[in-house]
Write an enzyme that holds these catalytic residues in place. Structure first.
Site, PDB file in Angstrom:
ATOM      1  CG  ASP A  50     -28.490 -14.539 -13.055  1.00 21.42           C
ATOM      2  OD1 ASP A  50     -28.642 -14.478 -11.823  1.00 21.42           O
ATOM      3  OD2 ASP A  50     -27.390 -14.348 -13.622  1.00 21.42           O
ATOM      4  CE1 TYR A 108     -24.869 -22.141 -14.759  1.00 19.35           C
ATOM      5  CE2 TYR A 108     -22.859 -22.822 -13.614  1.00 19.35           C
ATOM      6  CZ  TYR A 108     -24.154 -22.314 -13.584  1.00 19.35           C
ATOM      7  OH  TYR A 108     -24.728 -21.988 -12.385  1.00 19.35           O
TER       8      TYR A 108
END
Length: 254
Positions: A50, A108
């Site tokens: 994003d 992540y």
């Protein structure tokens, strides 16, 4: 077929995917490839990040003319790419390599700053500054609840997966760790849904700040909709660290 491993500072990008009139990582990379390869060259990422999200392990599949090797295309790209994108490594891959569908796991990390220095201009772009007292036990309980395979419908943006998708993800590792200046949440899974890590961090942090009941994250793992999830944590503190592929997809080094 080559795999490029990218580092990028997501601050100046509207995410990974090319968009009209927006600066994106894919757009910048494909423009650089077109310049070097004398024509349009597609760059297929392992997944979309994003706007504002960073990477130090985004994997990208590219097909380039035979005159380019992994070593020479990496060197040439780093000479023409902007300062906020860097090709950390390049690998020759088998022809059936697919940056997205060949991946077996992604990892992540999410950074939370808990000291005064987290508001420094040198850290505020990559950390979520939280100065209130945090219940560390609540964070650890939430991370432990994630282990194994679950449906993560409660932790995904509604409508971004096909109706037939069961939203199931297998969590290989999830843990909060101490670090200088704060905490980091590290998570590895076979797949991730849209905003999933940020929804998880936001929900765990709300519990740790007393805004949600203890153990609420485990309850939400049984939910069929995302009505009760906390707002997603800010994008700017999230990093895509690594994408894993089967060893047999890699060709011998030059």
């Amino acid at each position: 077929m080559l795999q490029l491993v990218l580092h990028y500072d997501g601050t100046g990008f509207s995410g990974w995917q090319r968009q009209p009139d927006r600066r994106t990582v894919q757009g910048v990379l494909e423009d650089a490839l077109a310049r070097l390869c004398a024509g349009p060259t597609a760059a297929l990422g392992s997944g979309r990040t994003d706007a504002g999200v960073h990477a130090r392990g985004q994997a990208v599949g590219v097909r380039v003319p035979e005159r380019w090797t992994a070593t020479t295309i990496r060197r040439a790209l780093n000479a023409v790419l902007p300062d906020d994108v860097w090709v950390a490594s390049a690998h020759a891959m088998r022809e059936d390599f697919h940056a997205r569908f060949s991946a077996t796991a992604r990892r992540y990390s999410y950074y939370v700053g808990t000291d005064e220095g987290a508001d420094s201009p040198f850290r505020r772009r990559t950390e979520w500054s939280i100065t209130r007292s945090i219940d560390r036990a609540a964070l650890d309980d939430g991370a432990r609840a994630l282990a194994g395979e679950h449906s993560f419908r409660a932790f995904a943006v509604r409508g971004t997966a096909p109706p037939s998708d069961d939203h199931r993800c297998r969590i290989i590792e999830a843990a909060w760790r101490e670090r200088d200046g704060g905490l980091v949440f590290e998570i590895e899974a076979n797949r991730f849904l849209h905003h999933m890590v940020r929804f998880l961090v936001g929900t765990m942090m709300d519990a740790a700040l007393g805004r949600r009941p203890p153990g609420d994250l485990a309850r939400l793992l049984d939910a069929s909709v995302n009505d009760e999830v906390s707002p997603p944590a800010p994008a700017h503190a999230l990093f895509l660290d690594r994408v894993r592929y089967p060893d047999d997809l890699y060709l011998p080094s030059e």
